[in-house]
Design a protein around this motif. Structure first.
Motif, PDB file in Angstrom:
ATOM      1  N   VAL A  30       0.850  -1.190   0.000  1.00 19.17           N
ATOM      2  CA  VAL A  30       0.000   0.000   0.000  1.00 19.17           C
ATOM      3  C   VAL A  30       0.885   1.240   0.000  1.00 19.17           C
ATOM      4  O   VAL A  30       1.846   1.334   0.770  1.00 19.17           O
ATOM      5  CB  VAL A  30      -0.904   0.026   1.253  1.00 19.17           C
ATOM      6  CG1 VAL A  30      -1.788   1.266   1.266  1.00 19.17           C
ATOM      7  CG2 VAL A  30      -1.728  -1.248   1.349  1.00 19.17           C
ATOM      8  N   THR A  32       0.742   5.430   0.562  1.00 21.11           N
ATOM      9  CA  THR A  32      -0.115   6.514   1.039  1.00 21.11           C
ATOM     10  C   THR A  32       0.578   7.861   0.879  1.00 21.11           C
ATOM     11  O   THR A  32       1.805   7.964   0.995  1.00 21.11           O
ATOM     12  CB  THR A  32      -0.507   6.335   2.528  1.00 21.11           C
ATOM     13  OG1 THR A  32       0.645   6.530   3.364  1.00 21.11           O
ATOM     14  CG2 THR A  32      -1.093   4.957   2.777  1.00 21.11           C
ATOM     15  N   THR A  72      -2.247  -0.452  -4.499  1.00 23.23           N
ATOM     16  CA  THR A  72      -3.239   0.182  -3.624  1.00 23.23           C
ATOM     17  C   THR A  72      -2.696   1.532  -3.195  1.00 23.23           C
ATOM     18  O   THR A  72      -1.559   1.640  -2.740  1.00 23.23           O
ATOM     19  CB  THR A  72      -3.536  -0.692  -2.397  1.00 23.23           C
ATOM     20  OG1 THR A  72      -4.225  -1.878  -2.820  1.00 23.23           O
ATOM     21  CG2 THR A  72      -4.413   0.040  -1.391  1.00 23.23           C
ATOM     22  N   LEU A 145       2.901  -0.999   4.317  1.00 25.97           N
ATOM     23  CA  LEU A 145       2.380   0.329   4.004  1.00 25.97           C
ATOM     24  C   LEU A 145       3.565   1.282   3.872  1.00 25.97           C
ATOM     25  O   LEU A 145       4.360   1.428   4.804  1.00 25.97           O
ATOM     26  CB  LEU A 145       1.422   0.798   5.096  1.00 25.97           C
ATOM     27  CG  LEU A 145       0.714   2.137   4.842  1.00 25.97           C
ATOM     28  CD1 LEU A 145      -0.688   2.136   5.444  1.00 25.97           C
ATOM     29  CD2 LEU A 145       1.509   3.308   5.436  1.00 25.97           C
TER      30      LEU A 145
END
Length: 276
Positions: A30, A32, A72, A145
């Motif tokens: 992921v 972000t 993602t 992440l």
């Protein structure tokens, strides 16, 4: 798990731009960019003293482009000066200059209701993040992440010398809240992969815990909530991809850094499979 579904949380005041975009892909990795945004609501803007240029200098513009190839992606368009998602809830709204690098943010202090509204966004974000990560955990058994931010290195002015490279690597990896021993098989290959990438003909300078240690709320939240299955890596890019005073991007540098970060996705996927 739903693949390639885009979820948009819109501005409750009716702005056409989304506050948060979550795009789910077929991978346990992921990316972000929770400080990429510069948007503030109309009510908040009416109370702000801080000039847009000064506000944006402390944000992380263009970081959403650096994670654009991640399977993602979570991108937040709301400005950290309205609510800072990378701070604990009780410190997420800057109410004094000590919380905001000495900057006077407010012409008039936000009302209690405005603060509550901002904190409700903080709550909603972390609720959504937990839901997304729990789904990835169920499918893959774990996840990585990559928490992307940026930092200034010309704080003394546009014509002054930049910060010494000794204290300001191109990419700073923060590991403060993680079990470093457990996640070494993931973090070390990630650092190695980035270090082998080049920017304008030279290898990237990638070091750990030099300019920052990774003490933000998002990585803490991941490691507290998913201690055995979630590895959150705080990644701070020095603003070598833009002019931090004018705000003008260098799209060539952004493209190279985007490719460098994208190259780590298969590395992270493979490394994660090896962690018991």
């Amino acid at each position: 798990m739903i693949v390639n579904k885009r979820i948009v949380k819109t501005d409750p005041e009716g702005s056409p731009e989304g506050w948060t975009i979550i795009e789910l892909g077929d991978s346990p990795v992921v990316g972000t960019a929770i400080h990429s945004g510069t948007d503030v609501g109309r009510a908040t803007r009416s109370l702000m003293r801080l000039a847009d240029a000064d506000r944006r200098r402390e944000e992380d513009p263009f970081t959403e482009h650096l994670i654009a190839d991640f399977p993602t992606q979570i991108v937040v368009h709301r400005s950290r000066f309205e609510v800072d998602l990378n701070r604990a809830r009780e410190h997420a709204v800057y109410l004094s200059p000590e919380q905001s690098w000495g900057l006077e943010v407010w012409r008039q202090r936000p009302s209690e209701d405005m603060v509550k509204a901002s904190l409700s966004f903080h709550d909603a974000y972390y609720g959504a993040l937990k839901h997304v990560l729990a789904g990835i955990e169920r499918r893959y058994g774990g996840f990585v992440l990559v928490d992307v931010h940026s930092y200034n290195h010309r704080r003394d002015g546009p014509k002054a010398d930049p910060a010494s490279p000794d204290l300001a690597p191109d990419i700073n990896i923060g590991t403060f809240s993680m079990d470093r021993k457990r996640w070494a098989p993931v973090v070390d290959p990630f650092i190695d992969a980035l270090s082998r990438r080049r920017l304008d003909g030279r290898n990237l300078d990638v070091r750990s815990n030099v300019a920052f240690q990774g003490r933000g709320e998002q990585t803490r939240f991941v490691h507290a909530g998913f201690p055995r299955t979630g590895c959150a890596i705080a990644v701070e890019f020095k603003k070598i991809f833009m002019d931090e005073w004018s705000g003008v991007p260098d799209w060539g540098a952004i493209g190279q850094l985007r490719a460098a970060l994208a190259s780590t996705v298969p590395v992270l996927e493979q490394a994660l499979r090896g962690v018991a």
